[in-house]
Design a protein around this motif. Structure first.
Motif, PDB file in Angstrom:
ATOM      1  N   VAL A  93      19.344  52.850 -32.015  1.00 46.64           N
ATOM      2  CA  VAL A  93      20.431  52.774 -32.982  1.00 46.64           C
ATOM      3  C   VAL A  93      19.878  52.563 -34.392  1.00 46.64           C
ATOM      4  CG1 VAL A  93      20.919  50.288 -32.758  1.00 46.64           C
ATOM      5  CG2 VAL A  93      22.745  51.850 -33.397  1.00 46.64           C
ATOM      6  N   LEU A  94      18.784  51.820 -34.509  1.00 45.58           N
ATOM      7  CA  LEU A  94      18.236  51.598 -35.846  1.00 45.58           C
ATOM      8  C   LEU A  94      17.455  52.799 -36.358  1.00 45.58           C
ATOM      9  CD1 LEU A  94      17.602  47.806 -35.670  1.00 45.58           C
ATOM     10  CD2 LEU A  94      18.888  48.990 -37.439  1.00 45.58           C
ATOM     11  N   SER A  95      16.939  53.612 -35.439  1.00 44.23           N
ATOM     12  CA  SER A  95      16.245  54.834 -35.874  1.00 44.23           C
ATOM     13  C   SER A  95      17.179  55.739 -36.669  1.00 44.23           C
ATOM     14  CB  SER A  95      15.723  55.616 -34.670  1.00 44.23           C
ATOM     15  OG  SER A  95      14.788  54.848 -33.978  1.00 44.23           O
ATOM     16  N   GLU A  96      18.476  55.638 -36.364  1.00 44.86           N
ATOM     17  CA  GLU A  96      19.465  56.468 -37.065  1.00 44.86           C
ATOM     18  C   GLU A  96      19.433  56.234 -38.574  1.00 44.86           C
ATOM     19  OE1 GLU A  96      21.626  58.706 -35.672  1.00 44.86           O
ATOM     20  OE2 GLU A  96      20.927  58.340 -33.632  1.00 44.86           O
ATOM     21  N   THR A  97      19.209  54.985 -38.968  1.00 46.85           N
ATOM     22  CA  THR A  97      19.191  54.686 -40.406  1.00 46.85           C
ATOM     23  C   THR A  97      17.786  54.391 -40.936  1.00 46.85           C
ATOM     24  OG1 THR A  97      19.734  52.396 -39.808  1.00 46.85           O
ATOM     25  CG2 THR A  97      21.543  53.780 -40.576  1.00 46.85           C
ATOM     26  N   GLU A  98      16.891  53.905 -40.065  1.00 40.98           N
ATOM     27  CA  GLU A  98      15.581  53.457 -40.560  1.00 40.98           C
ATOM     28  C   GLU A  98      14.500  54.518 -40.396  1.00 40.98           C
ATOM     29  OE1 GLU A  98      15.881  50.195 -41.976  1.00 40.98           O
ATOM     30  OE2 GLU A  98      17.883  50.896 -41.464  1.00 40.98           O
ATOM     31  N   GLY A  99      14.838  55.645 -39.795  1.00 43.71           N
ATOM     32  CA  GLY A  99      13.843  56.708 -39.629  1.00 43.71           C
ATOM     33  C   GLY A  99      13.337  56.798 -38.196  1.00 43.71           C
ATOM     34  N   ASP A 100      12.857  57.995 -37.850  1.00 47.03           N
ATOM     35  CA  ASP A 100      12.440  58.267 -36.475  1.00 47.03           C
ATOM     36  C   ASP A 100      11.271  57.413 -36.015  1.00 47.03           C
ATOM     37  OD1 ASP A 100      14.371  60.155 -36.181  1.00 47.03           O
ATOM     38  OD2 ASP A 100      13.089  61.848 -36.719  1.00 47.03           O
ATOM     39  N   ASP A 101      10.464  56.952 -36.968  1.00 42.27           N
ATOM     40  CA  ASP A 101       9.276  56.178 -36.571  1.00 42.27           C
ATOM     41  C   ASP A 101       9.562  54.685 -36.471  1.00 42.27           C
ATOM     42  OD1 ASP A 101       9.721  55.772 -39.219  1.00 42.27           O
ATOM     43  OD2 ASP A 101       7.647  56.080 -39.865  1.00 42.27           O
ATOM     44  N   PHE A 102      10.851  54.311 -36.518  1.00 42.98           N
ATOM     45  CA  PHE A 102      11.185  52.879 -36.529  1.00 42.98           C
ATOM     46  C   PHE A 102      10.625  52.140 -35.314  1.00 42.98           C
ATOM     47  CE2 PHE A 102      14.068  49.306 -35.504  1.00 42.98           C
ATOM     48  CZ  PHE A 102      13.870  48.547 -36.635  1.00 42.98           C
ATOM     49  N   ARG A 103      10.752  52.741 -34.143  1.00 39.91           N
ATOM     50  CA  ARG A 103      10.282  52.085 -32.926  1.00 39.91           C
ATOM     51  C   ARG A 103       8.773  51.814 -32.970  1.00 39.91           C
ATOM     52  NH1 ARG A 103      12.271  52.710 -27.579  1.00 39.91           N
ATOM     53  NH2 ARG A 103      10.863  51.707 -26.152  1.00 39.91           N
ATOM     54  N   ASP A 104       7.995  52.880 -33.214  1.00 40.95           N
ATOM     55  CA  ASP A 104       6.531  52.747 -33.202  1.00 40.95           C
ATOM     56  C   ASP A 104       6.051  51.784 -34.286  1.00 40.95           C
ATOM     57  OD1 ASP A 104       6.526  54.513 -31.159  1.00 40.95           O
ATOM     58  OD2 ASP A 104       5.867  56.242 -32.340  1.00 40.95           O
ATOM     59  N   LYS A 105       6.603  51.955 -35.454  1.00 40.10           N
ATOM     60  CA  LYS A 105       6.218  51.114 -36.588  1.00 40.10           C
ATOM     61  C   LYS A 105       6.545  49.645 -36.301  1.00 40.10           C
ATOM     62  CE  LYS A 105       6.734  52.247 -41.437  1.00 40.10           C
ATOM     63  NZ  LYS A 105       7.437  53.173 -42.325  1.00 40.10           N
ATOM     64  N   SER A 106       7.731  49.409 -35.743  1.00 46.12           N
ATOM     65  CA  SER A 106       8.161  48.038 -35.481  1.00 46.12           C
ATOM     66  C   SER A 106       7.301  47.399 -34.401  1.00 46.12           C
ATOM     67  CB  SER A 106       9.623  48.017 -35.035  1.00 46.12           C
ATOM     68  OG  SER A 106      10.431  48.537 -36.051  1.00 46.12           O
ATOM     69  N   LEU A 107       7.057  48.138 -33.321  1.00 43.61           N
ATOM     70  CA  LEU A 107       6.255  47.566 -32.231  1.00 43.61           C
ATOM     71  C   LEU A 107       4.836  47.280 -32.720  1.00 43.61           C
ATOM     72  CD1 LEU A 107       7.479  49.636 -29.143  1.00 43.61           C
ATOM     73  CD2 LEU A 107       7.877  47.210 -29.613  1.00 43.61           C
ATOM     74  N   SER A 108       4.312  48.141 -33.583  1.00 42.87           N
ATOM     75  CA  SER A 108       2.968  47.901 -34.098  1.00 42.87           C
ATOM     76  C   SER A 108       2.957  46.673 -35.013  1.00 42.87           C
ATOM     77  CB  SER A 108       2.482  49.175 -34.792  1.00 42.87           C
ATOM     78  OG  SER A 108       1.803  48.889 -35.971  1.00 42.87           O
ATOM     79  N   ARG A 109       4.016  46.496 -35.815  1.00 44.31           N
ATOM     80  CA  ARG A 109       4.098  45.303 -36.674  1.00 44.31           C
ATOM     81  C   ARG A 109       4.207  44.031 -35.850  1.00 44.31           C
ATOM     82  NH1 ARG A 109       7.787  47.944 -41.510  1.00 44.31           N
ATOM     83  NH2 ARG A 109       6.062  48.003 -42.963  1.00 44.31           N
ATOM     84  N   ILE A 110       5.024  44.088 -34.811  1.00 47.63           N
ATOM     85  CA  ILE A 110       5.212  42.918 -33.956  1.00 47.63           C
ATOM     86  C   ILE A 110       3.879  42.541 -33.302  1.00 47.63           C
ATOM     87  CG2 ILE A 110       6.274  42.151 -31.789  1.00 47.63           C
ATOM     88  CD1 ILE A 110       8.779  43.844 -32.621  1.00 47.63           C
ATOM     89  N   LYS A 111       3.184  43.548 -32.779  1.00 45.71           N
ATOM     90  CA  LYS A 111       1.910  43.320 -32.087  1.00 45.71           C
ATOM     91  C   LYS A 111       0.860  42.738 -33.043  1.00 45.71           C
ATOM     92  CE  LYS A 111      -1.247  46.060 -29.501  1.00 45.71           C
ATOM     93  NZ  LYS A 111      -1.629  47.461 -29.265  1.00 45.71           N
ATOM     94  N   ASN A 112       0.724  43.360 -34.206  1.00 45.68           N
ATOM     95  CA  ASN A 112      -0.254  42.871 -35.193  1.00 45.68           C
ATOM     96  C   ASN A 112       0.025  41.441 -35.610  1.00 45.68           C
ATOM     97  OD1 ASN A 112      -1.849  45.107 -35.394  1.00 45.68           O
ATOM     98  ND2 ASN A 112      -0.607  46.064 -36.995  1.00 45.68           N
ATOM     99  N   THR A 113       1.290  41.134 -35.793  1.00 43.41           N
ATOM    100  CA  THR A 113       1.646  39.794 -36.253  1.00 43.41           C
ATOM    101  C   THR A 113       1.353  38.764 -35.165  1.00 43.41           C
ATOM    102  OG1 THR A 113       3.354  40.746 -37.644  1.00 43.41           O
ATOM    103  CG2 THR A 113       3.543  38.396 -37.181  1.00 43.41           C
ATOM    104  N   GLN A 114       1.713  39.098 -33.934  1.00 43.92           N
ATOM    105  CA  GLN A 114       1.485  38.146 -32.847  1.00 43.92           C
ATOM    106  C   GLN A 114      -0.016  37.958 -32.599  1.00 43.92           C
ATOM    107  OE1 GLN A 114       3.972  39.958 -29.849  1.00 43.92           O
ATOM    108  NE2 GLN A 114       5.691  38.611 -30.343  1.00 43.92           N
ATOM    109  N   LYS A 115      -0.774  39.039 -32.755  1.00 43.77           N
ATOM    110  CA  LYS A 115      -2.219  39.009 -32.490  1.00 43.77           C
ATOM    111  C   LYS A 115      -2.940  38.121 -33.501  1.00 43.77           C
ATOM    112  CE  LYS A 115      -4.665  42.649 -33.269  1.00 43.77           C
ATOM    113  NZ  LYS A 115      -4.935  44.089 -33.376  1.00 43.77           N
ATOM    114  N   SER A 116      -2.512  38.168 -34.757  1.00 44.02           N
ATOM    115  CA  SER A 116      -3.209  37.379 -35.775  1.00 44.02           C
ATOM    116  C   SER A 116      -2.248  36.382 -36.405  1.00 44.02           C
ATOM    117  CB  SER A 116      -3.793  38.302 -36.834  1.00 44.02           C
ATOM    118  OG  SER A 116      -2.774  39.118 -37.368  1.00 44.02           O
ATOM    119  N   SER A 117      -1.487  35.693 -35.527  1.00 40.99           N
ATOM    120  CA  SER A 117      -0.436  34.809 -36.060  1.00 40.99           C
ATOM    121  C   SER A 117      -1.021  33.655 -36.872  1.00 40.99           C
ATOM    122  CB  SER A 117       0.460  34.301 -34.939  1.00 40.99           C
ATOM    123  OG  SER A 117      -0.268  33.495 -34.063  1.00 40.99           O
ATOM    124  N   LYS A 118      -2.216  33.192 -36.509  1.00 40.43           N
ATOM    125  CA  LYS A 118      -2.805  32.070 -37.251  1.00 40.43           C
ATOM    126  C   LYS A 118      -3.035  32.461 -38.719  1.00 40.43           C
ATOM    127  CE  LYS A 118      -6.498  28.692 -36.992  1.00 40.43           C
ATOM    128  NZ  LYS A 118      -7.700  29.209 -37.678  1.00 40.43           N
TER     129      LYS A 118
END
Lengths: 243, 243
Positions: free
Chosen positions: A189-214
């Motif tokens: 549903v968010l890809s409709e407004t945020e662009g087709d790459d919303f899923r990949d971009k978001s999952l990569s941001r989530i992963k990077n943030t959790q990986k280097s949370s310190k």
């Protein structure tokens, strides 16, 4: 043209490749360097001088690419030997750029946006002498944003304010979506407004943030230290502290 | 096919245009309607029946497009006369869809994503009978997300959790950028990763949020009521309350 590096890690070694040109020779020194750095120097196309004093005296442009925590000390120790431009590319606070400016003439405050080994890193510069570095734009996207020392560092911190809070928001809403068993639909549903790459971009941001949370927590704390109360950043900090 | 509307405002009048087809006739009633609604009915291609009881009895599909606060009462009052499908398109909470489901057979929970008069609105449906409404996809992007009543409303609320918090984050960082005199640079640097339309999209989000901050505050409060503690949403609420 002679470009010298103080500190020779990932940023410096990548820059020697990005800025490679027959007219440019790179210099650094092995003075008090770790074995790892000595290896990086050996594997790079860079001339080695006795010490950093010599690097500063000899080069037209000196780029400080050491650790953020060392940036001020390095500038205090070697800046006085530079007659050319002194560019700091460490991820330092605006306050530290003001301090460095007291020890170094021809100082340029620089901020690398994006990872240096990514597809499209970008260098923002500020300071009167930044004009003399705009030739770099031929090799790597380079912009001068103002004559004032500190502007480039402020912009980098401002950018982080947005991107790091956004990552925390993604973590919070993605966890909520998972708990509702609606994570696929959430991305759809968010890809409709945020662009087709919303899923990949978001999952990569989530992963990077959790990986280097310190490290992200430290950066958020720096942002709050420098910019003062920011409600979204405070909330982001609380979310990251759960990891 | 006969499609009836309970309530005839912006959503209903737009839908009669979007779903216009020789095979479909639209119905509604002027029962207890305001002058404004009677005018909208007059200007639309819709047949008028005596009351909503008749609309329900007569139509294959009844769409409730009244006010969110009336949605449950309307369903209680008229739902029992519907033998066809009863679709609620009001912006209601998941809890209210469960309540409505007790009074209406063949109930479908629907959520409009985006503005109905925008370029690309989208309808999400949930409930077993949603399959029978997928023909709407010919006229307006329509997706069924699950057999369970409440899923469509939950997804809409989940989407709002992200978009409304994002708007608050944009407000906070844009104000910070302005105070640093770096707002152009803020948009420029983020366009590098967020897309070329980042500036326009962000300014439009900021404007919309500030313009209707009272309603956005209510929506954020609803989100917290339903989903419980969410740190970014709480922070977003504090930011919007400053307007």
């Amino acid at each position: 043209m002679k470009i010298g590096f103080i500190g020779f890690g990932k940023v410096a070694s990548n820059l020697t490749q990005i800025i490679a040109s027959p007219n440019i020779t790179f210099y650094t020194s092995g003075e008090n360097r770790s074995n790892e750095t000595l290896k990086t120097i050996k594997n790079s196309d860079v001339e080695v001088l006795t010490d950093f004093k010599e690097v500063c005296r000899y080069c037209d442009i000196v780029i400080s690419t050491t650790f953020p925590a060392n940036a001020l000390d390095v500038a205090k120790k070697y800046g006085k030997y530079c007659s050319g431009i002194y560019l700091d590319l460490n991820n330092i606070s605006p306050e530290n750029t003001f301090k460095i400016n007291q020890y170094v003439s021809n100082f340029v405050d620089g901020a690398i946006i994006g990872k240096i080994d990514s597809n499209n890193p970008l260098i923002y510069l500020s300071g009167k002498k930044a004009d003399d570095l705009l030739f770099l734009d031929e090799f790597i996207k380079t912009k001068k944003i103002s004559d004032e020392i500190g502007s480039a560092s402020k912009l980098k911190l401002l950018r982080s304010t947005y991107t790091k809070s956004l990552s925390a928001l993604l973590i919070e809403t993605y966890e909520l979506a998972n708990s509702l068993d609606l994570s696929d639909e959430f991305f759809d549903v968010l890809s409709e407004t945020e662009g087709d790459d919303f899923r990949d971009k978001s999952l990569s941001r989530i992963k990077n943030t959790q990986k280097s949370s310190k490290r992200k927590i430290e950066e958020l704390e720096e942002i709050l230290d420098y910019f003062g109360d920011l409600k979204m950043v405070e909330a982001a900090l609380e979310i990251l502290k759960q990891y």
